[in-house]
Write an enzyme that holds these catalytic residues in place. Sequence first.
Site, PDB file in Angstrom:
ATOM      1  N   GLU A 165       0.832  -1.199   0.000  1.00 32.29           N
ATOM      2  CA  GLU A 165       0.000   0.000   0.000  1.00 32.29           C
ATOM      3  C   GLU A 165       0.867   1.249   0.000  1.00 32.29           C
ATOM      4  O   GLU A 165       0.584   2.218  -0.729  1.00 32.29           O
ATOM      5  CB  GLU A 165      -0.911  -0.011   1.232  1.00 32.29           C
ATOM      6  CG  GLU A 165      -1.889  -1.170   1.252  1.00 32.29           C
ATOM      7  CD  GLU A 165      -2.480  -1.434   2.618  1.00 32.29           C
ATOM      8  OE1 GLU A 165      -3.549  -2.054   2.686  1.00 32.29           O
ATOM      9  OE2 GLU A 165      -1.861  -1.033   3.633  1.00 32.29           O
ATOM     10  N   ASP A 205     -11.237  -8.399  -1.059  1.00 31.46           N
ATOM     11  CA  ASP A 205     -11.830  -9.726  -1.076  1.00 31.46           C
ATOM     12  C   ASP A 205     -13.194  -9.679  -0.406  1.00 31.46           C
ATOM     13  O   ASP A 205     -13.481  -8.774   0.375  1.00 31.46           O
ATOM     14  CB  ASP A 205     -10.927 -10.750  -0.373  1.00 31.46           C
ATOM     15  CG  ASP A 205     -10.634 -10.373   1.077  1.00 31.46           C
ATOM     16  OD1 ASP A 205     -10.160  -9.233   1.291  1.00 31.46           O
ATOM     17  OD2 ASP A 205     -10.882 -11.182   1.974  1.00 31.46           O
ATOM     18  N   GLY A 250     -11.710  -6.279   3.768  1.00 30.28           N
ATOM     19  CA  GLY A 250     -12.670  -7.270   3.307  1.00 30.28           C
ATOM     20  C   GLY A 250     -14.054  -6.658   3.228  1.00 30.28           C
ATOM     21  O   GLY A 250     -14.446  -5.865   4.080  1.00 30.28           O
ATOM     22  N   MET A 265      -8.154  -3.938   9.827  1.00 29.44           N
ATOM     23  CA  MET A 265      -7.384  -4.158  11.046  1.00 29.44           C
ATOM     24  C   MET A 265      -6.764  -2.876  11.612  1.00 29.44           C
ATOM     25  O   MET A 265      -5.971  -2.957  12.545  1.00 29.44           O
ATOM     26  CB  MET A 265      -6.284  -5.199  10.782  1.00 29.44           C
ATOM     27  CG  MET A 265      -6.819  -6.561  10.375  1.00 29.44           C
ATOM     28  SD  MET A 265      -5.532  -7.787  10.024  1.00 29.44           S
ATOM     29  CE  MET A 265      -4.877  -8.070  11.679  1.00 29.44           C
ATOM     30  N   GLU A 266      -7.115  -1.712  11.054  1.00 25.21           N
ATOM     31  CA  GLU A 266      -6.470  -0.473  11.499  1.00 25.21           C
ATOM     32  C   GLU A 266      -7.391   0.731  11.689  1.00 25.21           C
ATOM     33  O   GLU A 266      -7.151   1.569  12.564  1.00 25.21           O
ATOM     34  CB  GLU A 266      -5.364  -0.060  10.506  1.00 25.21           C
ATOM     35  CG  GLU A 266      -4.192  -0.997  10.413  1.00 25.21           C
ATOM     36  CD  GLU A 266      -4.412  -2.142   9.451  1.00 25.21           C
ATOM     37  OE1 GLU A 266      -3.825  -3.212   9.660  1.00 25.21           O
ATOM     38  OE2 GLU A 266      -5.196  -1.969   8.487  1.00 25.21           O
TER      39      GLU A 266
END
Length: 214
Positions: free
Chosen positions: A12, A181, A63, A157-158
């Site tokens: 990223e 995804d 996701g 996750m962040e």
Amino acid sequence: MKIGVIVAMDKEYNDLQKIAKSFENKEIILIKCGIGTVNAALGAQKLIFEHHPDVIISTGCAGGNGDDINIQDVIVSTELCYHDVYCGRAIDDTTKYGQVQGMPERFAADPKLLEVVDKMPVKTHKGLIVTGDWFVDTREKMQSIIDLFPEAKAVDMESCAIAQACYINKVPFISFRIISDIPLRDTDASQYHNFWSNVANRSFEATRTFLENL
């Protein structure tokens, strides 16, 4: 305007670095915080202490929830919470699932930044992003999260950890997440790996457009 941009991973960072360098009239500080909520919060705090940005943007992959969301769609946070935090009811029975006790039930994205999104000629989905320290690689795990947060557009996750740090420090915040995804349609994270192999380098145009319009 001084703009802080936080990503989690090298892939990223490399893509966003090219975009950041293309702006000559704006000061953009891009940092890679690492994966997970602790790294994200530490990265946000370091960015705030050292550079004092006017706004902070979290971006990267996530996701999707599988309803009207497809791979490479862009989710813009209107609000954020954790999917793996529960403080219980022993002390305070008003604290909700996903809420850190003493913090808001959900962290709202800055309304002025959302106004910028509304003016962009790029399609995005706005809504709830939920965050936790779990790479969601099974249908069962994703379904357990959606059962708790059926309105969630994306899981990462962040983002919420960065939002919490920005809330505490009173820095306007927004998150852009590109769907890598759809775990409810996948069995072994093959969509995620295919995303990085084939389409990731075309995935940050919404972030670029947002930066152009700030």
